[in-house]
Design an enzyme around this catalytic site. Structure first.
Site, mmCIF file in Angstrom:
data_model
loop_
_atom_site.group_PDB
_atom_site.id
_atom_site.type_symbol
_atom_site.label_atom_id
_atom_site.label_comp_id
_atom_site.label_asym_id
_atom_site.label_seq_id
_atom_site.Cartn_x
_atom_site.Cartn_y
_atom_site.Cartn_z
ATOM 1 N N GLY A 11 3.080 0.662 8.905
ATOM 2 C CA GLY A 11 3.896 1.732 8.324
ATOM 3 C C GLY A 11 3.621 1.878 6.829
ATOM 4 O O GLY A 11 3.513 2.996 6.309
ATOM 5 N N ASP A 32 -8.191 -3.082 10.563
ATOM 6 C CA ASP A 32 -7.091 -3.980 10.931
ATOM 7 C C ASP A 32 -7.616 -5.043 11.887
ATOM 8 O O ASP A 32 -8.503 -4.767 12.713
ATOM 9 C CB ASP A 32 -5.951 -3.191 11.588
ATOM 10 C CG ASP A 32 -4.641 -3.974 11.567
ATOM 11 O OD1 ASP A 32 -3.790 -3.663 10.715
ATOM 12 O OD2 ASP A 32 -4.485 -4.908 12.385
ATOM 13 N N ASP A 33 -7.066 -6.252 11.787
ATOM 14 C CA ASP A 33 -7.557 -7.354 12.627
ATOM 15 C C ASP A 33 -6.966 -7.343 14.031
ATOM 16 O O ASP A 33 -7.419 -8.102 14.888
ATOM 17 C CB ASP A 33 -7.284 -8.694 11.928
ATOM 18 C CG ASP A 33 -8.097 -8.812 10.648
ATOM 19 O OD1 ASP A 33 -9.167 -8.160 10.571
ATOM 20 O OD2 ASP A 33 -7.662 -9.520 9.719
ATOM 21 N N HIS A 134 11.563 0.500 -19.477
ATOM 22 C CA HIS A 134 10.653 0.340 -20.628
ATOM 23 C C HIS A 134 10.285 -1.126 -20.883
ATOM 24 O O HIS A 134 11.061 -2.040 -20.634
ATOM 25 C CB HIS A 134 11.293 0.931 -21.888
ATOM 26 C CG HIS A 134 12.532 0.205 -22.316
ATOM 27 N ND1 HIS A 134 12.505 -0.891 -23.134
ATOM 28 C CD2 HIS A 134 13.827 0.410 -21.994
ATOM 29 C CE1 HIS A 134 13.722 -1.331 -23.319
ATOM 30 N NE2 HIS A 134 14.558 -0.565 -22.632
#
Ligand SMILES: CC(C)(COP(=O)(O)OP(=O)(O)OC[C@H]1O[C@@H](n2cnc3c(N)ncnc32)[C@H](O)[C@@H]1OP(=O)(O)O)[C@@H](O)C(=O)NCCC(=O)NCCS
Length: 205
Positions: A11, A32-33, A134
């Site tokens: 996803g 992808d594996d 910041h």
């Protein structure tokens, strides 16, 4: 033609692909594996995460779309060592101040805001509608999850994960490898690696 190979057909990878489309990539594939995954939505899974030489030869850029920071770091390092071009992706609807520096392999998702004086490391995920205020320093391979926020002058170490909706108050430093749970509020420096949850955030592991 701009081409991108994303490691990790999940996803999270799908959201990266959407950001890549809006960065002008015309052709997107996944590696992808899990051999049972042949497609992800409209995209093809063309091989395993180690099978980068074909896409590299075909002129593809690369991006690691894996949530686990240790795996993401290992894969990105290996891509760079192999001479693959790892890119940085910033969604056009993210707001990034003029002087912010953002490292290689980092994605800034839709609705994220990064304010002036901030440095974002390599391989980071600045997820949907999160904000980094910041003068922050966000360490390499850290993840600011969906809707999480850091106040001014926060330093996050490497491989930190700020869970969904979590908050780090101003002037706080967080050590490397800290997992901060969903909805937690960090009001003191976190000096050692571990898992922290709750309001105020306390170490549970
Ligand atoms: C913090 C977290 C990593 C812990 O996961 P875990 O190591 O598997 O831990 P467990 O689920 O076993 O929970 C351990 C204890 O902590 C509590 N706990 C877990 N997450 C918590 C959280 N976010 N806030 C408060 N308490 C939490 C559990 O209820 C449990 O308490 P108990 O021992 O009294 O039952 C996980 O719960 C979490 O918050 N993940 C964030 C996921 C996220 O943000 N995803 C967004 C992706 S964009």
């Amino acid at each position: 033609m701009k081409k991108l190979a994303i490691l990790g057909a999940s996803g999270h990878g799908k959201v990266i692909a959407d950001t890549a489309l809006l960065n002008g990539y015309d052709e997107i594939v996944f590696l992808d594996d899990d051999e049972s995954i042949k497609t992800l939505g409209e995209y093809s899974v063309v091989g395993k995460t180690s099978e980068t030489s074909g896409p590299k030869a075909d002129g593809y850029d690369f991006f690691v779309g894996i949530g686990n920071a240790i795996i993401r770091q290992r894969m990105q390092k290996s891509l760079v060592q192999d001479g693959c071009n790892v890119v940085t992706l910033i969604h056009p609807q993210a707001v990034v101040a003029y002087d912010v520096t953002i490292g290689v392999g980092t994605v800034v998702m839709a609705g994220a805001v990064i304010n002036p004086g901030t440095t974002i490391g390599d391989g980071c995920i600045i997820n949907t509608c999160s904000s980094v205020d910041h003068d922050n320093t966000i360490g390499d391979f850290s993840h600011i999850s969906v809707g999480a926020h850091t106040a001014g002058t926060v330093t996050l170490g490497e491989r930190c994960w700020l869970g969904i909706g979590a908050v780090v108050s101003n002037n706080i430093s967080v050590a490397d490898d800290c997992m901060i749970g969903a909805g937690a509020v960090v009001v003191k420096d976190l000096k050692e690696a571990g898992t922290y949850v709750g309001v105020p955030a306390a170490k549970i592991k």
